[in-house]
Design a protein around this motif. Structure first.
Motif, PDB file in Angstrom:
ATOM      1  N   CYS A1580       3.884  38.514 -25.898  1.00 41.38           N
ATOM      2  CA  CYS A1580       4.072  37.586 -24.789  1.00 41.38           C
ATOM      3  C   CYS A1580       3.569  36.180 -25.123  1.00 41.38           C
ATOM      4  O   CYS A1580       3.233  35.398 -24.230  1.00 41.38           O
ATOM      5  CB  CYS A1580       3.405  38.134 -23.528  1.00 41.38           C
ATOM      6  N   SER A1581       3.467  35.849 -26.376  1.00 42.24           N
ATOM      7  CA  SER A1581       3.202  34.481 -26.785  1.00 42.24           C
ATOM      8  C   SER A1581       3.781  34.292 -28.173  1.00 42.24           C
ATOM      9  O   SER A1581       3.944  35.259 -28.921  1.00 42.24           O
ATOM     10  CB  SER A1581       1.700  34.168 -26.778  1.00 42.24           C
ATOM     11  N   GLN A1606       8.390  29.222 -18.296  1.00 44.75           N
ATOM     12  CA  GLN A1606       8.452  30.259 -17.265  1.00 44.75           C
ATOM     13  C   GLN A1606       9.716  31.106 -17.382  1.00 44.75           C
ATOM     14  O   GLN A1606       9.709  32.317 -17.154  1.00 44.75           O
ATOM     15  CB  GLN A1606       8.389  29.623 -15.873  1.00 44.75           C
ATOM     16  N   CYS A1609       9.103  33.629 -20.132  1.00 49.45           N
ATOM     17  CA  CYS A1609       8.154  34.673 -19.712  1.00 49.45           C
ATOM     18  C   CYS A1609       8.816  35.668 -18.757  1.00 49.45           C
ATOM     19  O   CYS A1609       8.642  36.883 -18.870  1.00 49.45           O
ATOM     20  CB  CYS A1609       6.929  34.045 -19.051  1.00 49.45           C
ATOM     21  N   CYS A1614       6.963  39.109 -19.036  1.00 47.84           N
ATOM     22  CA  CYS A1614       5.594  38.799 -19.447  1.00 47.84           C
ATOM     23  C   CYS A1614       4.815  38.035 -18.390  1.00 47.84           C
ATOM     24  O   CYS A1614       3.865  37.304 -18.711  1.00 47.84           O
ATOM     25  CB  CYS A1614       5.612  38.008 -20.751  1.00 47.84           C
ATOM     26  N   ARG A1616       3.699  35.228 -15.618  1.00 49.57           N
ATOM     27  CA  ARG A1616       3.911  33.797 -15.478  1.00 49.57           C
ATOM     28  C   ARG A1616       3.519  33.067 -16.760  1.00 49.57           C
ATOM     29  O   ARG A1616       2.717  33.548 -17.561  1.00 49.57           O
ATOM     30  CB  ARG A1616       3.113  33.256 -14.299  1.00 49.57           C
ATOM     31  N   ALA A1617       4.104  31.885 -16.930  1.00 51.72           N
ATOM     32  CA  ALA A1617       3.806  31.065 -18.095  1.00 51.72           C
ATOM     33  C   ALA A1617       2.432  30.427 -17.917  1.00 51.72           C
ATOM     34  O   ALA A1617       2.150  29.819 -16.882  1.00 51.72           O
ATOM     35  CB  ALA A1617       4.871  29.995 -18.266  1.00 51.72           C
ATOM     36  N   VAL A1668       5.426  29.363 -26.408  1.00 52.21           N
ATOM     37  CA  VAL A1668       5.135  29.842 -25.050  1.00 52.21           C
ATOM     38  C   VAL A1668       3.905  30.742 -25.094  1.00 52.21           C
ATOM     39  O   VAL A1668       3.752  31.553 -26.020  1.00 52.21           O
ATOM     40  CB  VAL A1668       6.338  30.625 -24.475  1.00 52.21           C
ATOM     41  N   CYS A1670       2.438  33.323 -22.311  1.00 50.49           N
ATOM     42  CA  CYS A1670       2.651  33.923 -20.991  1.00 50.49           C
ATOM     43  C   CYS A1670       1.387  34.649 -20.543  1.00 50.49           C
ATOM     44  O   CYS A1670       0.501  34.952 -21.343  1.00 50.49           O
ATOM     45  CB  CYS A1670       3.801  34.936 -21.022  1.00 50.49           C
ATOM     46  N   ASP A1672       1.284  37.569 -19.715  1.00 49.63           N
ATOM     47  CA  ASP A1672       1.319  38.904 -20.305  1.00 49.63           C
ATOM     48  C   ASP A1672       1.021  39.995 -19.286  1.00 49.63           C
ATOM     49  O   ASP A1672       0.443  41.009 -19.616  1.00 49.63           O
ATOM     50  CB  ASP A1672       0.327  38.983 -21.456  1.00 49.63           C
TER      51      ASP A1672
END
Length: 1780
Positions: A1580-1581, A1606, A1609, A1614, A1616-1617, A1668, A1670, A1672
Motif C-alpha cells: 500500500c505504498s 486517493q 489507494c 488500501c 485513505r491516502a 503514494v 496509503c 493501508d
C-alpha cells in the motif's frame, strides 16, 4: 593531493566522502589527521556534515546509527526518532529509501558519546545535523535508546549496448557500481525476470557469450536459477553477489518483447490524429498505402478509444517528420498493435510524409437529432464507418428514446415517434430491433441486430422527443445533472449549455438554489447545499455564479445570476446538492402502508408491475425495501384495483434477496405484454413498525419504532401509560400495565425517533400522537422509554363448555380469526394445548366440529412438529393466506388441566375418566403430577379411587402377573375395611381386582422395619411425584404414618438439586451447616441415584421456602435417610434459606449395552420395574440407536444391528415398535407400543454400535464449535480446569468435534461457570491427541480448581454444507455435516428454492437448477435431510421445514444436487495466460464452447469483464486456441459489452447452434492489474505504475497531490491516502511515462478517469515519478495470540505500533476492532494485559465506542498518546472470527 587543496574553512573535500563509509574510511581519516595535524571538524562556527555509518548488522545499509564528531564516533538517541530521520541517513549513504527506523537499541547498545537527540527531520536534509535537534552532545538518553536504520539498498538493472531499451547486455547496480551478469546456465527464465522488472513485456531470448559486447567493471552474479516470477535477479538462487568464475566474454544479454507504443497527434482529441509509433527510441509515422479502417481499428483499440470511425489518408492531420516506420499494412482489426499486422518491415517503405496515415476513433458524440426546429427532438441518426445513418423503428419505444435523450443531455424522453415522423432519412440504416433498458450510455450498448443489419426502409426511421421545457420563449432550460456520487439525487451540480456540461459556482449558494435542482430532477426536497467542491472538482466551463433562487423556479437559469459563463470562481468552489431521493417503490389503494398495488417510479412517472409469474419472492423484495417485514402473499389480477399510466416491469424473477425490483431479472423497463387488469399486489407482514426489545416477553421491553430503514428508540420525556397503551394495542398485547422510563430495559443504540409524545391511548400508532417531529429530540439513550403490557394469550379455544377444548382462534392484526383444517393433525393441536397449559392433545377435530367461526381465517396448511411455542412458529401458507371457508375451522380437545391443583378440575368427570384411563401410562412412561397437588389430591376420594384403580389395573395385568406372580386369590377383612372407608367398595372393583390391590399394599409391609424405612425394592418407584402418590395411598390403606421422605428440586436433573424432606405434610429444606459429601451420599442412596459427586451449599440450587427441617447433620453415608443421621432435631435450626443444602448425584443409567467388549456397543437393555429387559428390533433404526448413544455419552450412532446381533437376552422385552427422531433423552420418550407390549422373541433383540468418540462437548455458546469444555465420565458431564490450559489443549477438542482448528483457548470461565464434577486439570496436550484423556493430566477427577476456572474453546466451525463430485465448487451433490459425518440430502420435493439456500450459503450466486436422481453420482454414508421446503431465504438447509435430521424414506439414488450461477461460470483455456484462450461456459454440469458466428469484440468484452481481466484486446475466431470437445452451448451472440455474463446477451438459446468445434470462439484480454505500487515493503505504498498497451509505466508528479493518490489507494483497497510523494521518492522507474498533469477529485475509480494530458503525453523524466503512501486499512492489529482474530490490541501511529489502555475498555470498543479486521463480532474485551504486556507507546486511553465506528480513533478518547496507564493495562480482544 587533497592536502594541497585543503582549506580549513571547508574540511575534507567531497571526493573523500565515499571512502569514509565504514571502518576503512575512518582509519584513513585518522591517518590523515595524524599526518596533517588536522584535528577539528568544525569551521567558522558551523559544523561540517558529520560522517555517518551504520554498524552491528550484516548489511552496509542497516544498523545502529553512529556519527563522527570531535574525533569520536557516537550514537543517536531514539527520542521521537522516525522514518524521516532515517531517510536522511539512507540518502547520505546512498542506500535508497528508509524502510524503518528501529529504536530501543535494536542493533545493540553502542558505547561512547551520544551525539544527537530529539531529531526532527523532514527527510530531505543532507545530513542529520541539518535537522532540528537539541544540540550536538545534548541529550537525556542512555545507550538502551540507540537509534537504528533499515534502508532499502535496492539492486537496479539495465540493458546496455543496443538500439532498444528492451534489449542489451544485462547490468545490475550494487555497492555504487554497475556490473555484468555471467552467462553460466543463463536462460530465458532468467531473462524473463529482467524484462518484467523493466516493463518490457516477455523475454524473447537470452543471448550469451557477450552477444551485446563485453562489459567492464565487476561481475556481480553467476549461476542464476530463476523461475521467471521473481521481482529482481537478486531474488533468484545464485552464487552470491560478486562470487563468480567468469570473464566478460561470458556477459549475459536479454532480448525482450518491447511492444510498440502508438500515439495520435496534431488533433484536439486524444482519439483522432496522425498515427505515430515508437521504435528505436524515435516516434515515426505510418504510410497510408492500402491504409483502411481495419488498420485504424487496431490503433483505436490499442488506445482505448472505442471503434474506428474513419481512416483518413494524405496527411489529413498534417505531415509528420522523422522516420516512416510502417507501410503496406494489412490488419484484420483484431491485432493488439500495428506491428502485429502484415507489413513491409519496420522502416521499409516507399512513401513521403505527404502520405502520413490518420485515424478518427469513435470517442465523439455519435448520435444526433435532425429535421426539427428543436435540438432535443428529431429523427435519430448515428455515426458509423464515417457515415450518418438512421435507426429503424421496429420495437422502438420510450426506453430506446431515453438513451438518446440522456446522451444528448436533453432530460427524459417524452415520446418515441415512429414511421419517419421527422421525415425520411437517406443513407444507411445502422440499427434495428433495439432493446434498451433506458440506462445505457449509447444506442450501440443496447441489444440490437448488429450494426447495418436490418429489414427496414426509411419510411420506418425512428424519432425522439425529449423533455427540455421552453422558458419564456427564449433559451431552453439547460438540462441539469448531479455527478460524482453513489446516488442519482446527490452530487456535484452540472448544467448543459452550448453542447458542454459545466459546473455552478458556490458563491452565495444555498438551500433554495439546491431546491430548484432537486425539484427539476424529481428527487424530492433539498437536504443540504454543500459547496467547496464537496463532490470533487469538475472540469470544463463554469456556467453559473451568484445564484439567487427562491426555490420555486423550474430551472437554475430562471434564478437571478451573473449570466451564463460569467463568474469569478475556480473548480474548488463547485456547488453540490443532497436531495431527499424519494422512494422508488410504493404500495397504493389499501388501508395499510404495507399492502397494496405495487408501483415503481421511473423516468418521472409512477407505473405498475405486471403479475406474469409474480410470486412471493418478488413480493419479498418490495416488503424488504419498504421495511414492512416479510411478504405474506403476492396477490395478482389487480387485487388492489387497476392502476393507470405505464406498466414498468413484467416477467420478474426475484430470489427475494435483491435490494429493489429493478435488480431482479425482468424483460426490461417498460417492456411487457400486459394490461392493468394484471397489476401485481403485495401483502406484507407490516411488523406494525413498532417493537419491544431486550425483555423475555414479546409484550414488554424497550420501545423501538422503524423509520427511514432504521429501528430507533423513543425518549421518555412526559412518557406515560397512555403512550404505552398505544404500543400495547398496536402489538395486540392487551392493556398497558406500566410505562417504565430511564432505559429500564437497557439503553438502545441508533437514532432516537420520537420525543415529547402526548397520546390519548386511542391512536393506532405512536406516530399519530402529538410529538416533536420524527428525529427531533433533546435526549440520550439513558432516557429510552419502555412498556409493560398485559400480554394477552394470542390463542384461544371457544364454543365449548371446557376451557381446554373448542374451536381454535388466534389473534392477529387486532382480530381473532380461525385456523383452516387442511392437513390439521394431532401435532398441530399439541402446540395449542401446550400454549394454553392444557396438557397433551387428545384429538384434533376438523370440519367445524365446534361450530363455524366468523371473521378472518388466519392460518392454513399448518405443519407443526408439536414442539413449537405457537402456531405461527409452524410452517404455514402465510398469515391470512388460505383456500378455506369456515366450514373447515379446526378444533382441539386437550387433556385438560387435570394435573393442576384445583378442586373443580379434580371433580370434573372428564378429568377423572381421562386420568383413570391414563394412569397406567403415567406410571410406565414417567408421567408426572404437579407436586403442589399432592395435599389436595391426598384427601380426594375420586382421585384416590382413580389412582388405586390404575395401580390395581397395572398390577393385575398379564405382563405384571407373569413376571411378579403377585396376584392373590383372597383378601383380609381388615383391608376391606380400609377400602370401604375410602369409598372403594366391591361395586367399584371385582373381588380378584380387590385381592390383587390388597396383596400389593401388603407386600412391602411384610419386611418393613421402623428403623429402616421402606425396603429397597420400593425406592425406584418412590422417586418423584409418582412415588409420593403411591406412598400416600399405601399410608392411607395401611395406617403407616412415618412419612419422612426426600426429594431434589430446582434442577434439570432428578438426581441433583436443592434437598427437601417431607415432614408433617410439608416439604422443607436442609441447612448447610456441617453439610458434606457423607450427608449427600445418604440422599443419593435413598433416591437410587448412585454415589454423591458433591454437596453444594449456599443455596446453590436457589433458595427454598417454607420450613427448614434439619440442621447440623452428621451422617456417615450409610444411613437409609437423613433423619437417621445425628442432627439438631426436626425443625430446630439457626439458618435462613440462603444456606439451603444441595446435592449432585451420579444419576445411574437406566439403559445399558451388554455382551460386547465395548461399553458403547452391545445388546440394548433398559431397566424397568426392577428388571433389565431387552428391546425388540421391529422398525429399529439408527435414530433409535442414536437415543441410546446420546444417553450413554457414546457419541453418535454408527449402526443399529438387529436379529440378536449381540446374542439373545433373557427376561422381559420392554419395548417394541420404537419410532425415535434421535433427539429424545431416553427410549421411553419415543413413540412405542407401550412398556412390555410386544410381539417379539429374544431372537429379535436390538443392538447398538456407537461412535464412542464424542465424550466431549462445548456448551453455553451460540455456536456448536465454541463454549465451555465438558467431558463425559462415570455417567456425568464435568468441566476442565484452566490451569496451564492453552491452544494445544483446545486443538484436541476442536479436532474431536470436527470443528476445524482452534482459534483460542479462553480461561477463567469465559463461557460461564459449570456445575458438577471437574474431571481434568493440568492438561498438557501436543494438539495431536484424539481426546483430552489421552493428554498428560493429573488424573480423572483430581484437581485443585473451582468452576471459576472452567476452560473454554473457540474453534473455526467449518462450513456445514458442500457440493461434491463436480468440476465446479458451485455445483455438485449436496452434502451437509452433522454428527461428525458428511451426508446427502434426499431429492423428494427438492426444488430451486432449496438449491438457492445452498448457493447463498456458499457464496455462489443464484441457483440455476436443482438436479435430482443422483445427477452428480450417488453418495455414501447417512442421508441427513428429506422433504425440504425452503423459501430460498434461509441461512442454511437446517432452517427449512424438513422431516428431521436423519429421517427419510430415500436411497442414494435420490441424492439431490445443485447448480449455482458461480459468477465465474466462464473460463479461458488452452493458453499460457489466464486472460486469454478458448471460451468455455459451464452449464448443466458440463463445460462447453461458444460458436464464433458474429463473434466480436463486444462479446469478448463480456468475458474479460467477468473474469476481471480488463478490456478485450481481440476476439479470435476459427478455433484460434484449438478445438474444444463436448457441447457447444452458445451461438449467434449479440452482446453490447456491458452484460454481466454471456448468457445475458442475445443468443440462439443455450445448446442451440449450427457450428462445429472448428468455429470455437476465443478471447484475448488486456490482463488483470491496471495499477500497482512498487519498490516498497508495503503493498500500500510505493512508486505508482499503471498498465497500458501491454506495458507498466510510471506517472509524472506534475501537480500530483493527495487527491490523485486517493484514487490509487481506493483502487487497491488500501484505505485513505496519507501522502503523495513526488521526486521519485520510491526510486526512478523505467519504461514509458503514461500520465502527466493529473487532476483527480479523489472519487474516480481509476487514474485514467481523472483529467490528464492523455495517455503517454508528458514533459517529464523518471526523476519525477510519482509515489503514494496509503493508510493501508489495517492500522490496527491483534498480536501475541495464535489467532489473527484475538490478541493484544495495537494501533499504528507516527510510524510506530503502540498499545491501548484498558481503562473503561469494553465489548463495544472491542467490536470496532473486530469489525475493522473482518473478524466478526466481539466475544470479549479482556484487559489487564491478558495477551501479555506490549512495549513502545500507549496510543489510546479512556475509549468510549458505540461499536459502529470504523476505527478506534473515531471513538471518544483522551487524545493520541495521552494516557495514565502502564503496559500491565494493555487491552485485548477476542473476536468471533466467523463462528457466529
Amino acid at each position: 593531493m587533497p592536502l594541497l587543496s585543503y582549506s580549513a574553512s571547508v574540511g575534507p573535500i567531497s571526493w573523500m566522502l565515499p571512502m569514509m563509509r565504514g571502518t576503512r574510511g575512518m582509519l584513513l581519516l585518522l591517518i590523515i589527521q595524524t599526518l596533517t595535524g588536522w584535528t577539528v571538524l568544525q569551521t567558522s562556527g558551523a559544523a561540517l556534515n558529520p560522517p555517518v555509518r551504520l554498524v552491528n548488522s550484516d548489511s552496509s545499509c542497516s544498523g545502529r546509527v553512529e556519527i563522527f564528531h570531535n574525533g569520536t564516533w557516537g550514537t543517536v538517541c531514539d527520542d521521537i526518532w522516525d522514518v524521516n530521520d532515517a531517510q536522511v541517513v539512507c540518502q547520505q549513504l546512498g542506500c535508497g529509501r528508509a524502510l524503518s527506523a528501529p529504536g530501543s537499541a535494536h542493533f545493540g547498545q553502542g558505547s561512547g558519546p551520544i551525539w544527537l537527540d530529539d531529531l526532527q527531520c523532514s527527510g530531505t536534509e543532507s545530513s542529520l545535523k541539518d535537522c532540528t535537534h537539541r544540540g550536538l552532545g545534548t541529550h537525556n538518553c542512555g545507550h538502551s535508546e540507540d537509534a537504528g536504520v533499515v534502508c532499502d539498498d535496492v539492486t537496479t538493472v539495465r540493458l546496455v549496448n543496443s538500439n532498444s531499451s528492451c534489449s542489451g547486455r544485462v547490468e545490475i547496480f550494487h555497492n555504487g557500481n554497475w556490473g555484468t551478469v555471467c552467462d553460466d546456465i543463463w536462460d530465458v527464465n532468467d531473462a524473463e525476470v529482467v524484462c518484467q522488472q523493466l516493463g518490457c513485456g516477455r523475454a524473447l531470448s537470452a543471448p550469451r557469450r557477450a552477444h551485446f559486447g563485453q562489459g567492464s567493471g565487476p561481475i556481480w552474479l553467476d549461476d542464476l536459477r530463476c523461475s521467471g516470477t521473481e521481482s529482481s535477479l537478486k531474488d533468484c538462487r545464485h552464487r552470491g553477489i560478486g562470487t563468480h568464475n567468469c570473464g566478460h566474454s561470458e556477459d549475459a544479454g536479454v532480448v525482450c518483447e518491447d511492444m510498440s507504443a502508438v500515439r495520435l497527434v496534431n488533433s484536439n482529441s486524444s482519439c483522432s490524429g496522425r498515427v505515430e509509433i515508437f521504435h528505436n527510441s524515435n516516434w515515426g509515422t505510418v504510410c497510408d498505402d492500402i491504409w483502411d479502417v481495419n488498420d485504424a481499428q487496431v490503433v483505436c483499440q490499442q488506445l482505448g478509444c472505442g471503434r474506428a470511425l474513419s481512416a483518413p489518408r494524405r496527411a489529413h492531420f498534417g505531415q509528420g517528420s522523422g522516420p516512416i516506420w510502417l507501410d503496406d499494412l494489412r490488419c484484420s482489426g483484431n491485432e493488439s498493435s500495428l506491428k502485429d499486422c502484415t507489413h513491409r518491415g519496420l522502416g521499409t517503405h516507399n512513401c513521403g510524409h505527404s502520405e502520413d496515415a490518420g485515424v478518427v476513433c469513435e470517442d465523439v458524440t455519435a448520435v444526433r437529432l435532425v429535421n426539427s426546429k428543436r435540438s432535443c427532438s428529431g429523427r435519430v441518426e448515428i455515426f458509423h464507418n464515417g457515415n450518418w445513418g438512421t435507426v429503424c423503428d421496429d420495437i422502438w419505444d420510450l426506453n430506446d428514446a431515453q438513451v438518446v435523450c440522456q446522451q444528448l443531455g436533453c432530460g427524459r424522453a417524452l415520446s418515441a415517434p415512429r414511421r419517419a415522423h421527422f421525415g425520411q432519412g437517406s443513407g444507411p440504416i445502422w440499427l434495428d430491433d433495439l432493446r434498451c433498458s433506458g440506462t445505457e450510455s449509447s444506442l450501440t450498448d443496447c441489444t440490437h441486430r448488429g450494426l447495418g443489419t436490418h429489414n427496414c426502409g426509411h419510411s420506418e426511421d425512428a424519432g425522439v422527443i425529449c423533455e427540455v421545457p421552453q422558458t419564456s420563449g427564449a433559451a431552453l432550460n439547460p438540462p441539469v445533472r448531479l455527478v460524482n456520487s453513489d446516488s442519482s439525487c446527490s452530487g456535484r451540480v452540472e448544467i448543459f449549455h452550448n453542447g458542454t456540461w459545466g459546473t455552478v459556482c458556490d458563491d452565495i449558494w444555498d438551500w433554495n438554489d439546491a431546491q430548484v435542482v432537486c425539484q427539476q430532477l424529481g428527487c424530492g426536497r433539498a437536504l443540504s447545499a454543500p459547496g467547496s467542491a464537496h463532490f470533487g472538482q469538475g472540469s470544463g466551463p463554469i456556467w453559473l455564479d451568484d445564484l439567487q433562487c427562491s426555490g420555486t423556479e423550474s430551472s437554475l437559469t430562471d434564478c437571478t445570476h451573473r449570466g451564463l459563463g460569467t463568474h469569478n470562481c475556480g473548480h474548488s468552489e463547485d456547488a453540490g446538492v443532497v436531495c431527499d431521493d424519494v422512494t422508488t417503490v410504493r404500495l397504493v389503494n389499501s388501508n395499510s402502508s404495507c399492502s397494496g398495488r405495487v408501483e415503481i417510479f421511473h423516468n418521472g412517472n409512477w407505473g405498475t408491475v405486471c403479475d406474469d409469474i409474480w410470486d412471493v419472492n418478488d413480493a419479498e423484495v418490495v416488503c424488504q425495501q419498504l421495511g414492512c417485514g416479510r411478504a405474506l402473499s403476492a396477490p395478482r389480477r389487480a387485487h388492489f384495483g387497476q392502476g393507470s399510466g405505464p406498466i414498468w416491469l413484467d416477467d420478474l424473477r426475484c430470489s427475494g434477496t435483491e435490494s429493489s425490483l429493478k435488480d431482479c431479472r425482468h424483460r426490461g423497463i417498460g417492456t411487457h405484454n400486459c394490461g392493468h387488469s394484471e397489476d401485481a399486489g403485495v401483502v406484507c407482514e407490516d411488523m406494525s413498525a413498532v417493537r419491544l426489545v431486550n425483555s423475555n416477553s414479546s409484550c414488554s421491553g424497550r420501545v423501538e419504532i422503524f423509520h427511514n430503514g432504521n429501528w430507533g428508540t423513543v425518549c421518555d420525556d412526559i412518557w406515560d401509560v397512555n403512550d404505552a397503551q398505544v404500543v400495547c394495542q398496536q402489538l395486540g398485547c392487551g392493556r398497558a400495565l406500566s410505562a417504565p422510563r430511564r432505559a429500564h430495559f437497557g439503553q438502545g443504540s441508533g437514532p432516537i425517533w420520537l420525543d415529547d409524545l402526548r397520546c390519548s391511548g386511542n391512536e393506532s400508532s405512536l406516530k399519530d400522537c402529538t410529538h416533536r417531529g420524527l428525529g427531533t429530540h433533546n435526549c440520550g439513550h439513558s432516557e429510552d422509554a419502555g412498556v409493560v403490557c398485559e400480554d394477552v394469550t394470542a390463542v384461544r379455544l371457544v364454543n365449548s363448555k371446557r376451557s381446554c377444548s373448542g374451536r381454535v382462534e388466534i389473534f392477529h392484526n387486532g382480530n381473532w380469526g380461525t385456523v383452516c383444517d387442511d392437513i390439521w393433525d394431532l401435532n398441530d393441536a399439541q402446540v395449542v394445548c401446550q400454549q394454553l397449559g392444557c396438557g397433551r392433545a387428545l384429538s384434533a377435530p376438523r370440519r367445524a366440529h365446534f361450530g363455524q367461526g366468523s371473521g378472518p381465517i388466519w392460518l392454513d396448511d399448518l405443519r407443526c412438529s408439536g414442539t413449537e411455542s405457537s402456531l405461527t412458529d409452524c410452517t404455514h401458507r402465510g398469515l391470512g393466506t388460505h383456500n378455506c371457508g369456515h366450514s373447515e375451522d379446526a378444533g382441539v380437545i386437550c387433556e385438560e388441566d387435570c394435573t393442576q391443583s384445583n378442586r373443580a378440575s379434580i371433580h370434573n368427570q372428564f378429568c377423572l375418566s381421562t386420568w383413570c384411563s391414563e394412569v397406567v401410562v403415567m406410571f410406565d412412561r414417567g408421567g408426572t403430577v404437579d407436586d403442589d397437588v399432592i395435599a389436595e389430591v391426598f384427601h380426594t376420594r375420586e382421585t384416590l379411587q382413580c389412582l388405586a384403580y390404575g395401580i390395581l389395573k397395572y398390577l393385575s395385568s398379564r405382563r405384571y402377573a407373569k413376571t411378579q406372580s403377585l396376584v392373590a386369590p383372597q383378601s383380609k377383612g381388615k383391608h376391606r375395611g380400609h377400602i370401604k372407608r375410602l369409598g372403594i367398595w366391591s361395586q367399584s372393583f371385582s373381588k380378584p381386582e380387590e385381592s390383587a390391590l390388597i396383596q400389593f399394599v401388603k407386600m412391602p409391609l411384610l419386611s418393613y422395619s421402623a428403623s429402616v424405612g421402606p425396603i429397597s425394592w420400593m425406592l425406584p418407584i418412590m422417586r418423584g411425584t409418582r412415588g409420593m402418590l403411591l406412598l400416600l395411598i399405601i399410608q392411607t390403606l395401611t395406617g403407616w404414618t412415618d412419612m419422612t421422605t426426600v426429594r431434589l428440586v430446582n434442577s434439570d436433573n432428578s438426581c441433583s438439586g436443592r434437598v427437601e424432606i417431607f415432614h408433617n405434610g410439608t416439604w422443607g429444606t436442609v441447612c448447610d451447616d456441617f453439610w458434606d459429601w457423607n450427608d449427600a451420599q445418604v440422599v443419593c442412596q435413598q433416591l437410587g441415584c448412585g454415589r454423591a459427586l458433591s454437596a453444594p451449599g449456599g443455596a446453590h440450587f436457589g433458595q427454598g421456602s417454607g420450613p427448614i427441617w434439619l440442621d447440623d447433620l452428621q451422617c456417615s453415608g450409610t444411613e437409609s435417610s437423613l433423619t437417621d443421621c445425628t442432627h439438631r432435631g426436626l425443625g430446630t435450626h439457626n439458618c435462613v434459606h440462603s444456606e439451603d443444602a444441595g446435592v449432585i448425584c451420579e444419576d445411574v443409567t437406566t439403559v445399558r449395552l451388554v455382551n460386547s467388549n465395548s461399553s458403547c456397543s452391545g445388546r440394548v437393555e433398559i431397566f424397568h420395574n426392577d428388571n433389565w429387559g431387552t428391546v425388540c428390533d421391529d422398525i429399529w433404526d439408527v435414530n433409535d440407536a442414536e437415543v441410546v448413544c446420546q444417553q450413554l455419552g457414546c457419541g453418535r450412532a454408527l449402526s443399529a444391528p438387529r436379529r440378536a446381533h449381540f446374542g439373545q437376552g433373557s427376561g422381559p422385552i420392554w419395548l417394541d415398535d420404537l419410532q425415535c427422531s434421535g433427539n429424545e433423552s431416553s427410549l421411553t420418550d419415543c413413540t412405542h407400543s407401550g412398556l412390555g407390549t410386544h410381539n417379539c422373541g429374544h431372537s429379535e433383540d436390538a443392538g447398538v454400535i456407537c461412535g464412542d468418540m464424542t465424550t466431549v462437548r462445548l456448551v453455553n455458546s451460540d455456536s456448536s464449535c465454541s463454549g465451555r469444555v465438558e467431558i463425559f465420565h462415570n455417567g456425568n458431564w464435568g468441566t476442565v480446569c484452566d490451569d496451564v490450559w492453552d491452544w494445544n489443549d483446545a486443538q484436541v477438542v476442536c479436532k474431536q468435534l470436527g470443528c476445524g482448528r482452534a482459534l483460542s483457548a479462553p480461561r477463567s470461565a469465559h463461557f460461564g461457570q459449570g456445575s458438577g464434577p471437574i474431571w481434568l486439570d493440568d492438561l498438557q496436550c501436543s494438539g495431536n491427541e484424539s481426546s483430552l484423556t489421552d493428554c498428560t493430566h493429573r488424573g480423572l477427577g483430581t484437581h485443585n480448581c473451582g468452576h471459576f476456572e472452567d476452560a473454554g474453546v473457540i474453534c473455526e466451525d467449518m462450513t456445514a454444507v458442500r457440493l461434491v463430485n463436480s468440476d465446479s465448487s458451485c455445483s455438485g451433490r449436496v452434502e451437509i455435516f452433522h454428527n461428525d459425518n458428511w451426508g446427502t440430502v434426499c431429492d423428494d420435493i427438492w426444488d430451486v428454492n432449496d438449491a438457492q439456500v445452498v448457493c447463498q450459503q456458499l457464496g455462489c450466486g443464484r441457483a440455476l437448477s436443482a438436479p435430482r436422481r443422483a445427477h452428480f453420482g450417488q453418495g455414501s454414508g447417512p442421508i441427513w435431510l428429506d422433504d425440504l421446503q425452503c423459501s430460498g431465504n434461509e441461512s442454511s438447509l437446517k432452517d427449512c421445514a424438513h422431516r428431521g435430521l436423519g429421517i427419510h424414506n430415500c436411497g442414494h439414488s435420490k441424492d439431490a444436487g445443485v447448480i449455482c450461477e458461480d459468477m465465474t461460470a466462464v473460463r479461458l483455456v488452452n493458453s499460457n495466460s489466464s486472460c486469454s484462450g478458448r471460451v468455455e461456459i459451464f452449464h448443466y454440469g458440463n463445460w462447453g464452447t461458444v460458436c464464433d458466428d458474429i463473434w466480436d469484440s463486444n462479446d469478448a468484452q463480456v468475458v474479460c469483464k467477468q473474469l476481471g481481466c480488463g478490456r478485450a484486446l481481440s476476439a479470435p475466431r476459427s478455433a484460434h486456441f484449438g478445438q474444444g470437445i463436448g457441447p457447444i452451448w452458445l451461438d449467434d451472440l449479440q452482446c453490447s459489452g456491458t452484460e454481466s455474463s454471456l448468457k445475458d446477451c442475445t443468443h440462439r438459446g443455450i445448446g442451440t447452434h449450427n457450428c462445429g468445434h472448428s468455429e470455437d470462439a476465443g478471447v484475448v484480454c488486456e490482463g488483470m492489474t491496471t495499477v500497482r505500487l512498487v519498490n516498497s515493503d508495503s503493498s500500500c505504498s510505493g512508486r505508482v505504475e499503471i498498465f497500458h498497451n501491454g506495458n507498466w509505466g510510471t506517472v509524472c508528479d506534475d501537480i500530483w497531490d493527495v487527491n490523485d493518490a486517493q484514487v490509487v489507494c481506493q483502487q487497491l483497497g488500501c484505505g485513505r491516502a496519507l501522502s503523495a510523494p513526488g521526486g521519485a521518492h520510491f526510486g526512478q522507474g523505467s519504461g514509458p511515462i503514461w500520465l502527466d498533469d493529473l487532476q483527480c477529485s479523489g472519487n474516480e475509480s481509476s487514474l485514467t478517469d481523472c483529467t490528464h494530458r492523455g495517455l503517454g503525453t508528458h514533459n517529464c523524466g523518471h526523476s519525477k515519478d510519482a509515489g503514494v503512501i496509503c493508510g493501508d486499512v489495517t492500522t490496527v492489529r491483534l498480536v501475541n495470540s495464535n489467532s489473527s482474530c484475538s490478541g493484544r490490541v495495537e494501533i499504528f501511529h507516527n510510524g510506530n505500533w503502540g498499545t491501548v489502555c484498558d481503562d473503561i475498555w469494553d465489548v463495544n470498543d472491542a467490536q470496532v476492532v473486530c469489525q475493522q479486521l473482518g473478524c466478526g463480532r466481539a466475544l470479549s474485551a479482556p484487559g489487564g494485559a491478558h495477551f501479555g504486556q506490549g512495549s513502545g507507546p500507549i496510543w489510546l486511553d479512556d475509549l468510549q465506542c458505540s461499536g459502529t465506528e470504523s476505527s478506534l480513533t473515531d471513538c471518544t478518547h483522551r487524545g493520541l498518546g495521552t494516557h495514565n496507564c502502564g503496559h500491565s493495562e494493555d487491552a485485548g480482544v477476542i473476536c468471533g472470527a466467523g463462528l457466529q
